[in-house]
Design a protein around this motif. Sequence first.
Motif, mmCIF file in Angstrom:
data_model
loop_
_atom_site.group_PDB
_atom_site.id
_atom_site.type_symbol
_atom_site.label_atom_id
_atom_site.label_comp_id
_atom_site.label_asym_id
_atom_site.label_seq_id
_atom_site.Cartn_x
_atom_site.Cartn_y
_atom_site.Cartn_z
ATOM 1 N N ARG A 1 -70.999 -5.348 30.154
ATOM 2 C CA ARG A 1 -71.137 -5.592 31.579
ATOM 3 C C ARG A 1 -72.412 -6.062 31.913
ATOM 4 O O ARG A 1 -73.419 -5.910 31.081
ATOM 5 N N ASP A 2 -72.624 -6.616 32.964
ATOM 6 C CA ASP A 2 -73.906 -7.054 33.441
ATOM 7 C C ASP A 2 -74.568 -8.274 32.483
ATOM 8 O O ASP A 2 -75.728 -8.182 32.177
ATOM 9 N N PRO B 1 -59.484 -4.590 41.950
ATOM 10 C CA PRO B 1 -60.513 -3.931 41.739
ATOM 11 C C PRO B 1 -60.441 -2.652 41.019
ATOM 12 O O PRO B 1 -61.072 -2.005 40.531
ATOM 13 N N TRP C 1 -67.486 6.388 35.586
ATOM 14 C CA TRP C 1 -67.209 5.083 36.710
ATOM 15 C C TRP C 1 -68.290 4.066 36.486
ATOM 16 O O TRP C 1 -69.535 4.104 36.292
ATOM 17 N N PRO C 2 -67.651 2.722 36.550
ATOM 18 C CA PRO C 2 -66.340 2.312 36.464
ATOM 19 C C PRO C 2 -65.663 2.169 35.227
ATOM 20 O O PRO C 2 -64.329 1.873 35.115
ATOM 21 N N GLY D 1 -60.582 3.896 44.467
ATOM 22 C CA GLY D 1 -61.257 3.757 43.484
ATOM 23 C C GLY D 1 -62.905 3.781 43.598
ATOM 24 O O GLY D 1 -63.616 3.698 42.550
ATOM 25 N N TYR D 2 -63.301 3.722 44.963
ATOM 26 C CA TYR D 2 -64.823 3.908 45.161
ATOM 27 C C TYR D 2 -65.247 5.131 44.691
ATOM 28 O O TYR D 2 -64.720 6.099 45.006
ATOM 29 N N MET E 1 -69.123 1.027 46.269
ATOM 30 C CA MET E 1 -68.155 0.271 45.776
ATOM 31 C C MET E 1 -68.599 -0.734 44.501
ATOM 32 O O MET E 1 -67.652 -1.193 43.618
ATOM 33 N N ALA E 2 -69.779 -1.069 44.300
ATOM 34 C CA ALA E 2 -70.351 -1.729 43.254
ATOM 35 C C ALA E 2 -71.615 -1.194 42.775
ATOM 36 O O ALA E 2 -72.398 -0.686 43.679
ATOM 37 N N GLY E 3 -72.095 -1.630 41.721
ATOM 38 C CA GLY E 3 -73.595 -1.452 41.325
ATOM 39 C C GLY E 3 -73.434 -0.486 40.023
ATOM 40 O O GLY E 3 -72.387 -0.003 39.387
ATOM 41 N N SER E 4 -74.642 -0.648 39.357
ATOM 42 C CA SER E 4 -74.731 0.082 37.991
ATOM 43 C C SER E 4 -75.168 1.528 38.452
ATOM 44 O O SER E 4 -76.224 1.739 39.216
ATOM 45 N N ILE F 1 -60.404 -10.706 46.691
ATOM 46 C CA ILE F 1 -60.449 -9.389 46.645
ATOM 47 C C ILE F 1 -61.565 -8.776 47.494
ATOM 48 O O ILE F 1 -62.411 -9.730 47.983
ATOM 49 N N VAL F 2 -61.616 -7.380 47.857
ATOM 50 C CA VAL F 2 -62.704 -6.861 48.477
ATOM 51 C C VAL F 2 -63.687 -6.825 47.595
ATOM 52 O O VAL F 2 -63.564 -6.099 46.338
ATOM 53 N N THR G 1 -67.975 -7.606 46.383
ATOM 54 C CA THR G 1 -69.709 -8.089 46.920
ATOM 55 C C THR G 1 -69.960 -9.517 46.448
ATOM 56 O O THR G 1 -69.288 -9.900 45.339
ATOM 57 N N TYR H 1 -71.712 -12.628 45.162
ATOM 58 C CA TYR H 1 -72.819 -13.134 44.489
ATOM 59 C C TYR H 1 -72.917 -14.550 44.405
ATOM 60 O O TYR H 1 -71.827 -15.177 43.718
ATOM 61 N N GLU I 1 -67.661 -9.241 43.036
ATOM 62 C CA GLU I 1 -67.610 -8.199 42.214
ATOM 63 C C GLU I 1 -66.988 -7.006 42.826
ATOM 64 O O GLU I 1 -67.390 -6.758 43.921
ATOM 65 N N ALA I 2 -66.127 -6.145 42.102
ATOM 66 C CA ALA I 2 -65.772 -4.863 42.819
ATOM 67 C C ALA I 2 -65.805 -4.068 41.421
ATOM 68 O O ALA I 2 -64.666 -4.203 40.554
ATOM 69 N N MET I 3 -66.245 -2.904 41.570
ATOM 70 C CA MET I 3 -66.118 -1.800 40.545
ATOM 71 C C MET I 3 -66.283 -2.589 39.027
ATOM 72 O O MET I 3 -65.646 -2.121 38.404
ATOM 73 N N LYS I 4 -67.286 -3.456 38.950
ATOM 74 C CA LYS I 4 -67.389 -4.090 37.585
ATOM 75 C C LYS I 4 -66.495 -5.209 37.186
ATOM 76 O O LYS I 4 -66.261 -5.876 36.162
ATOM 77 N N LEU I 5 -65.429 -5.537 38.255
ATOM 78 C CA LEU I 5 -64.481 -6.469 38.055
ATOM 79 C C LEU I 5 -65.242 -7.728 38.482
ATOM 80 O O LEU I 5 -65.598 -7.780 39.931
ATOM 81 N N MET I 6 -65.732 -8.556 37.508
ATOM 82 C CA MET I 6 -66.329 -9.641 37.890
ATOM 83 C C MET I 6 -65.495 -10.980 38.061
ATOM 84 O O MET I 6 -64.882 -11.201 37.159
#
Lengths: 269, 172
Positions: free
Chosen positions: A65-66, A93, A128-129, A247-248, A262-265, B102-103, B105, B107, B134-139
């Motif tokens: 990831r990232d 998602p 997660w996630p 899933g948030y 919802m997102a982020g590391s 999708i819902v 973020t 970028y 991005e949503a929950m690491k789904l890029m």
Amino acid sequence: MPDLLNQIGSDTTVRDVLADSWGVADLRFYNRTESTQAIARSFADAGASGWTMIVADHQTAGKGRDGNTWISQPGSSVMFSLLLRPERPEALPLLPVRIGLILARTLDDLLISRGASPEDVPFVRLKWPNDLILDNGKIGGILVEGITRGDQQYVIVGIGLNVFRFTDVPPNATSLSLRFFDDYVPNKANRLRVLERLITALREQLRTVPEDLMPREIEEYACRDWLRGRRIVEPLPGRVAGINRKGYLLLENGSDEVETVMAGSIRLM
Amino acid sequence: MIDIDYLKQLLDIFDHSSVNDMKIEKEGTAIRLTKNLKRENAEPTTLHYAPPAISSHVATPLPTSPTTTATPEENLTPSSPEPSGEQRDDADTSYHEICSPIVGTFYRAPSPEADSFVEVGTEVSAGDVLCIVEAMKLMNEIESDVSGRIAKILIENAQPVEYNQVLFLIEQ
């Protein structure tokens, strides 16, 4: 039983038999490649069917990831990418969470079939996630990449699982120690068998899934939630309370309100 | 012109009634109320991952939140309440809209240090990557499905976006 994964390569007969047995549209093996994600993407762009599967014995530039690199050594891991062509995008998602649950469940079964006590389940937990956790270390990861062009959409699910121990891990490669499946089973693990169990479980359980997590999925996630109760500082400070039906991640921040991430590391305190 | 409180009451009554279609004319304004029975009777949404055969990939339209929709008809004055949809000042049919699938973020670049995929004025071809949601690491890489020039970028970098929200306008 010898581990045959690195012997399949371009043997089309074995490949076809396996593809048929596993119920996938197409199956490609690479002894060494840069990234199964990249290959799956080129197959997708060329019009390959959903459930095309790309497997590698070793990746030289596996993706985490990232933009991180997925660390592995030849003969050590189960790594594959799966092309899916979802008909409806609403539940996309949730794929990392849902796939995490399926893999964790399957790995638990494999551990039990290899001698682990059923009373001690769950063994595999989820961070997660998209991380698979065993014994407070990282045993695997999931990377889901989607590509949308107009009303055409496909996703590539990348899965990596550490099976045999390797030691040459670059410093700071992961925030958690690595764990290896073979260390937790009395008999030597067989990567082809592990791969077979994982892909057949995905084939069976990803056929039709609702847009939101079902109550039993949320309940199962709560049992496997490695972050639950832990304090994190990023992406927001707080104590992890679980996940919701979308899933948030739910975070308690000391006030009465529960924040939704919802997102982020994730960075642990 | 119909009073907005009157209209709200009307919607409430209509929602709880067994009437599915209703038309009201008052003081030169006509309002038609229609219940979306298709959605009410629809089975729970499921996501199908069709096995081997190539599936069709039709994005479903954005569901409207209420089960009741007010459809303005003829003779509506410009200040009529409850327009049928959000109006953008710059709405122009010559623009091609790129929407979020999708819902997530939004970028504009593959990483914080990298250059944006596109800027206003960039000429793009079908298949060029415009952004990531991005949503929950789904890029999710959003590619252009047309060739043209980026006329507008409607979302700031790292902002949340809704399902089907318009992200870019492309002048073809």
